[in-house]
Design an enzyme around this catalytic site. Structure first.
Site, PDB file in Angstrom:
ATOM      1  N   ASP A 175       6.808   1.314   2.026  1.00  0.00           N
ATOM      2  CA  ASP A 175       6.507   0.282   1.018  1.00  0.00           C
ATOM      3  C   ASP A 175       7.364   0.522  -0.227  1.00  0.00           C
ATOM      4  O   ASP A 175       7.849  -0.433  -0.851  1.00  0.00           O
ATOM      5  CB  ASP A 175       5.048   0.361   0.553  1.00  0.00           C
ATOM      6  CG  ASP A 175       4.062   0.120   1.666  1.00  0.00           C
ATOM      7  OD1 ASP A 175       3.476  -0.961   1.737  1.00  0.00           O
ATOM      8  OD2 ASP A 175       3.879   1.045   2.477  1.00  0.00           O
ATOM      9  N   ASP A 193       0.846  -1.204   0.000  1.00  0.00           N
ATOM     10  CA  ASP A 193       0.000   0.000   0.000  1.00  0.00           C
ATOM     11  C   ASP A 193       0.883   1.256   0.000  1.00  0.00           C
ATOM     12  O   ASP A 193       0.862   2.029   0.940  1.00  0.00           O
ATOM     13  CB  ASP A 193      -0.934  -0.012   1.229  1.00  0.00           C
ATOM     14  CG  ASP A 193      -0.193  -0.040   2.562  1.00  0.00           C
ATOM     15  OD1 ASP A 193       0.960  -0.528   2.627  1.00  0.00           O
ATOM     16  OD2 ASP A 193      -0.755   0.454   3.565  1.00  0.00           O
TER      17      ASP A 193
END
Ligand code: BDR
Ligand code: CA
Length: 336
Positions: A16, A11
């Site tokens: 990330d 996400d």
């Protein structure tokens, strides 16, 4: 050694993005696809951010699939306060060319995992896509070779409530569904969720000194990392009282590549879905419940070893030089 096939479920999200960079840099991993879940940012923004990272790394050949737009039960709450309104620290990098985003993540996971290939999943966001897969095709879900999940915490405090970590707090019902499957489903009897929680990720801090060093090794990527983490640095100073930022998701990727980075214990973990402690991971360290083990809960990490892997993998640092420099700038913690 053959590279291990991996799907990243993420996400993005500042950390990330760094985790995707790391995964693409590790020869031990073959990223066969990236699935996106709503979490730090809505799924559309997350997918656009995956594409940006893929284009920086010259890997727009990797397929990207959009997944869940909301948690299973609870209303969706993003983490744009932490990651910026664009999810990449309000850098607003232009959209990437040459990257195709497809729908839908669950069908993709289902077809790949049913194919008989050994494929592992590194989950860096809420577990909604994986719970949806479990609900629609249990057999495909049970074929996941290994599941690494960045989420939860054992003794460390939460980051969304006093006891809950964001990924499990955002969709506690999905997390509970996945953890329950690993304790109850006979097909998952010999498998465990590798829980890379805040106990270990909080120890992985990208400090201003390390960032400066990154820019000297690889100015282009180093400056991109600096740009996307600036917002995250400010957030961490306000929220956690540290100068630097915590690299949660990259540790999950690094641990997949090198298991000697972390240690932990095997136990039964439950995810709370109700009341003021929803999203909390309760790890039964003393086997008080006597329930089937479903998790390997990580509690110790070698921070320097992680940093060496990141610096050499993503930025191309020379290992000996990086080791000497890290010795001079890192605060070393004794391993318990
Ligand atoms: C987790 O939540 C998100 O904000 C990060 O990307 C990470 O996956 C840490 O709690
Ligand atoms: Ca994440």
């Amino acid at each position: 050694m053959n590279a291990q096939k991996v799907i990243l479920d993420c996400d993005p999200g500042i950390d990330d993005s760094l985790a995707v960079m790391l995964a693409l840099s590790c020869k031990e991993i073959e990223v066969i696809g990236i699935t996106v879940v709503c979490g730090n940012v809505p799924v559309e923004k997350g997918a656009a951010n995956v594409c940006r990272v893929l284009s920086w790394m010259d890997r727009t050949d990797i397929p990207v699939y959009k997944g869940a737009e909301k948690p299973l039960v609870r209303p969706y709450v993003n983490a744009e306060d932490t990651h910026g309104s664009d999810g990449l620290g309000e850098t607003y990098f232009p959209p990437a060319n040459g990257c195709t985003v497809k729908s839908d993540a669950v069908s993709y996971l289902k077809s790949v995992l049913s194919s008989g290939d050994d494929v592992s999943v590194i989950a860096l966001g809420p577990l909604t896509n994986l719970a949806q897969l479990l609900l629609c095709d249990e057999s495909a879900f049970c074929s996941i070779k290994e599941l690494i999940s960045m989420g939860g915490s054992y003794k460390s405090h939460g980051n969304c409530s006093p006891v809950a970590e964001y990924n499990y707090w955002c969709d506690p019902d999905a997390a509970a569904c996945v953890y329950n499957a690993f304790s109850e489903n006979p097909k998952l009897k010999h498998k465990l969720i590798h829980m890379v929680g805040l106990d270990v990720t909080r120890k992985i801090v990208l400090t201003p000194n390390i960032l400066e060093y990154m820019k000297t090794i690889n100015p282009d990527l180093g400056k991109k990392i600096e740009a996307v983490t600036r917002f995250y640095f400010d957030f961490h100073q306000k929220q956690e009282g540290i100068i630097g930022c915590v690299l949660n998701d990259p540790l999950a990727v690094a641990y997949f590549v090198d298991r000697s980075l972390c240690r932990g214990f095997v136990t039964h973990t439950e995810i709370e879905t109700e009341g003021i402690s929803y999203g909390q991971s309760l790890c039964d360290a003393f086997k008080i419940w006597n329930r089937p083990c479903n998790s390997l809960v990580l509690t110790e990490v070698d921070e320097k070893k992680f940093m060496l892997l990141f610096l050499s993998g993503v930025l191309g640092a020379d290992l000996d030089e990086a080791s000497r420099i890290l010795d001079s700038i890192m605060v070393r913690r004794e391993r318990a």
